[in-house]
Motif scaffolding. Structure first.
Motif: not given
Length: 190
Positions: A55-77
């Protein structure tokens, strides 16, 4: 992607983000209050990331937390279902989840049938894609053409099928608990 795989990608992502922004470990440590050694271990994968650190790293870089974690690709819709033939009609299920609202594309062949209205719990919405669909609903006997829609409570005696002039292709949305469809339509001439 497993949780371990997601977490393994956090360190390299943190390092790349910091380098892209031309920030040193010391400067990031000062901004976040996290020690240089902890930041270094996070980036090298020797320390497991936690919310308290990310959380503090995301705030420091001014990005959403999921940009740090990397959202897994969505399943084929795309819905890949096999057609179901019932009573001479071909139904293609357009929804995957059982229960709740169900959507179908339906092809009714050219045939003349005597209407046999039925009732059951639910609410239905029909939209004609091509051809003509005859709908008997209570005292109404109407023909819907391409681009027309109808919605009704299925506790009212109803039947729908081909007019006998040709096949009809339509969409059917059905809610077994009586859920109503909410459709916004533009007034004619707008």
């Amino acid at each position: 992607m497993t949780t371990d795989e997601v977490l393994a990608g956090v360190g390299p992502r943190l390092r790349q983000m910091r380098k892209d922004r031309e920030v040193t470990l010391a400067a990031l440590s000062e901004t976040t209050g996290i020690s240089v050694s902890t930041l270094s271990r996070l980036e090298s994968g020797l320390r497991k990331p936690s919310l308290e650190l990310l959380l503090p790293i995301a705030r420091a870089h001014q990005v959403a937390l999921d940009e740090l974690v990397g959202t897994p690709p969505a399943a084929d819709p795309r819905v890949r279902s096999k057609p179901i033939v019932m009573g001479g009609r071909t139904h293609w299920p357009l929804t995957r989840q059982p229960g709740g609202l169900q959507a179908y594309k339906v092809l009714e062949p050219k045939r003349r049938q005597e209407p046999d209205p039925r009732t059951h719990e639910g609410y239905e919405w029909l939209y004609v894609l091509s051809g003509k669909l005859r709908l008997v609903l209570g005292e109404h006997d109407v023909v819907l053409t391409a681009g027309e829609a109808a919605e009704f409570d299925t506790r009212v005696p109803h039947w729908f099928g081909s007019t006998g002039e040709g096949p009809v292709e339509f969409l059917s949305l059905f809610g077994p608990q009586g859920e109503r469809m909410h459709v916004r339509a533009r007034p004619k001439g707008a």
